[in-house]
Enzyme design. Structure first.
Site, PDB file in Angstrom:
ATOM      1  N   ALA A  43      -6.629   0.833  -6.010  1.00  0.00           N
ATOM      2  CA  ALA A  43      -7.281   1.570  -7.103  1.00  0.00           C
ATOM      3  C   ALA A  43      -7.752   2.924  -6.589  1.00  0.00           C
ATOM      4  O   ALA A  43      -7.872   3.143  -5.380  1.00  0.00           O
ATOM      5  CB  ALA A  43      -8.481   0.787  -7.649  1.00  0.00           C
ATOM      6  N   ASN A  66     -21.879  -2.166  -4.199  1.00  0.00           N
ATOM      7  CA  ASN A  66     -21.486  -1.055  -3.324  1.00  0.00           C
ATOM      8  C   ASN A  66     -21.193  -1.577  -1.923  1.00  0.00           C
ATOM      9  O   ASN A  66     -22.105  -2.019  -1.223  1.00  0.00           O
ATOM     10  CB  ASN A  66     -22.592   0.006  -3.287  1.00  0.00           C
ATOM     11  CG  ASN A  66     -22.721   0.750  -4.600  1.00  0.00           C
ATOM     12  OD1 ASN A  66     -23.039   0.165  -5.633  1.00  0.00           O
ATOM     13  ND2 ASN A  66     -22.456   2.045  -4.579  1.00  0.00           N
ATOM     14  N   ASP A 111       0.853  -1.193   0.000  1.00  0.00           N
ATOM     15  CA  ASP A 111       0.000   0.000   0.000  1.00  0.00           C
ATOM     16  C   ASP A 111       0.884   1.238   0.000  1.00  0.00           C
ATOM     17  O   ASP A 111       1.999   1.208   0.544  1.00  0.00           O
ATOM     18  CB  ASP A 111      -0.920   0.013   1.229  1.00  0.00           C
ATOM     19  CG  ASP A 111      -2.235   0.747   0.972  1.00  0.00           C
ATOM     20  OD1 ASP A 111      -2.182   1.944   0.668  1.00  0.00           O
ATOM     21  OD2 ASP A 111      -3.296   0.116   1.071  1.00  0.00           O
ATOM     22  N   LYS A 114     -11.773   0.412 -15.157  1.00  0.00           N
ATOM     23  CA  LYS A 114     -11.962  -0.966 -14.700  1.00  0.00           C
ATOM     24  C   LYS A 114     -12.225  -1.912 -15.870  1.00  0.00           C
ATOM     25  O   LYS A 114     -11.794  -3.067 -15.849  1.00  0.00           O
ATOM     26  CB  LYS A 114     -13.101  -1.031 -13.682  1.00  0.00           C
ATOM     27  CG  LYS A 114     -12.715  -0.523 -12.299  1.00  0.00           C
ATOM     28  CD  LYS A 114     -11.576  -1.330 -11.708  1.00  0.00           C
ATOM     29  CE  LYS A 114     -11.245  -0.930 -10.292  1.00  0.00           C
ATOM     30  NZ  LYS A 114     -10.143  -1.746  -9.718  1.00  0.00           N
ATOM     31  N   TYR A 142     -13.770   6.229 -14.275  1.00  0.00           N
ATOM     32  CA  TYR A 142     -13.535   5.121 -13.343  1.00  0.00           C
ATOM     33  C   TYR A 142     -14.047   3.803 -13.922  1.00  0.00           C
ATOM     34  O   TYR A 142     -13.338   2.796 -13.937  1.00  0.00           O
ATOM     35  CB  TYR A 142     -14.201   5.412 -11.998  1.00  0.00           C
ATOM     36  CG  TYR A 142     -14.230   4.200 -11.081  1.00  0.00           C
ATOM     37  CD1 TYR A 142     -13.046   3.557 -10.730  1.00  0.00           C
ATOM     38  CD2 TYR A 142     -15.435   3.708 -10.591  1.00  0.00           C
ATOM     39  CE1 TYR A 142     -13.072   2.437  -9.900  1.00  0.00           C
ATOM     40  CE2 TYR A 142     -15.463   2.595  -9.770  1.00  0.00           C
ATOM     41  CZ  TYR A 142     -14.273   1.971  -9.426  1.00  0.00           C
ATOM     42  OH  TYR A 142     -14.302   0.851  -8.611  1.00  0.00           O
TER      43      TYR A 142
END
Length: 305
Positions: free
Chosen positions: A74, A169, A31, A144, A140
């Site tokens: 992402a 979500n 990260d 993807k 976005y």
């Protein structure tokens, strides 16, 4: 397995780590902490690498001696992708390409891509499923879709077994810096600020609790597939934005909460929910957390932060 989780210090990564800690897998986290931390204490996590997936040499080093990669890193906010499509492309498309290229060089045999349902599918006939034709309406969603394309290609050329997981979500604890509706509503309630709704509140989404999603990721990790396969991880339940907001307000037991309606934002899907049938049949994936219970657990966590 020796597993690398990119974006492992984020919202989903932190919850996933807690579940993987109960297994015999050895986990390495990558990260850059550009989104801050999730609220989860990573001080006891043994193998954390700080770096950026936009740096190929770093990706090559991070994937050495790794059996499987769970690629969560992402930039996932639709509005941010519209305001800064270049940053979104570099993080999502270039970053995914770098990780895939490094996996191919280092002989990684399993790769899981965190993709998206709504943003990638656009305004499709509902419920969306693995046969629906993607029609992204934001950078976005387009990023993807590009990532999915590279996964298909690398799987074919380099014999990497890849599962593309299109998330609904996601909400839940350890989402301290997540930009999303659930967190925003909870913060506004706590700060006694109006809740902002873009549109009239009738837009719908498929909301999945993070524990359920993480179980789906682990089941995909263990799925013995060859080549590249795609799964929607959702509940199959369509919930309107205003329904979700009312559930959060009811859970908070706060009074006098005001809602302010603004114009709908470009790039956001009007209605979306996914069919979980394929994931149920092939991954034995079946979410078990209903919305009110998930909201309650998330609110309890929010009050502790």
């Amino acid at each position: 397995m020796r597993i690398l989780i990119t974006g492992g210090a984020g919202f989903i990564g932190s919850n996933l780590l807690m579940q993987l800690d109960q297994t015999e897998h050895k986990v390495r986290i990558l990260d850059n902490f550009s989104n801050g931390d999730s609220g989860y204490d990573h001080s006891k996590t043994n193998n954390v690498i700080i770096g950026d997936i936009r740096d190929y040499n770093f990706c090559e080093e991070a994937t050495r001696d790794i059996d499987a990669v769970i690629h969560l890193a992402a930039k996932g906010n639709v509005a941010d992708s519209i305001n800064n499509p270049d940053e979104n492309f570099q993080n999502n498309v270039q970053g995914t390409f770098n990780i895939l290229k490094a996996c191919a060089k280092n002989g990684v045999i399993k790769f899981i891509l965190a993709s998206t349902g709504g943003a990638l599918m656009g305004n499709c006939e509902l419920p969306v499923n693995e046969s629906s034709v993607p029609k992204p309406i934001s950078p976005y969603g387009a990023s993807k879709l590009a990532c999915e394309g590279y996964c298909q290609a690398f799987s074919h050329i380099h014999d990497i077994n890849i599962n593309i997981l299109r998330f609904a979500n996601v909400y839940g604890p350890y989402s301290l810096n997540k930009v999303g509706l659930v967190n925003t509503v909870m913060r506004n309630i706590s700060n006694k600020e109006p809740i902002i709704v873009y549109g009239d509140g009738s837009s719908t989404r498929d909301f999945i609790y993070v524990d359920d999603l993480c179980r789906g990721i682990i089941q995909a990790l263990h799925h013995n597939n060859k080549g590249c396969d795609v799964f929607h991880l959702g509940t199959g339940i369509e919930t309107s934005i205003i329904e979700l907001i009312n559930s959060i307000i009811s859970t908070s037991k706060k009074e006098g909460i005001s809602i302010k309606y603004l114009d709908k934002r470009k790039g956001e899907v009007l209605n979306n929910f996914s069919s979980p049938i394929k994931a149920k049949e092939k991954l034995n994936f079946l979410p078990s957390t209903n919305l009110d219970f998930g909201v309650q657990k998330t609110w309890e966590w929010h009050l502790r932060t």
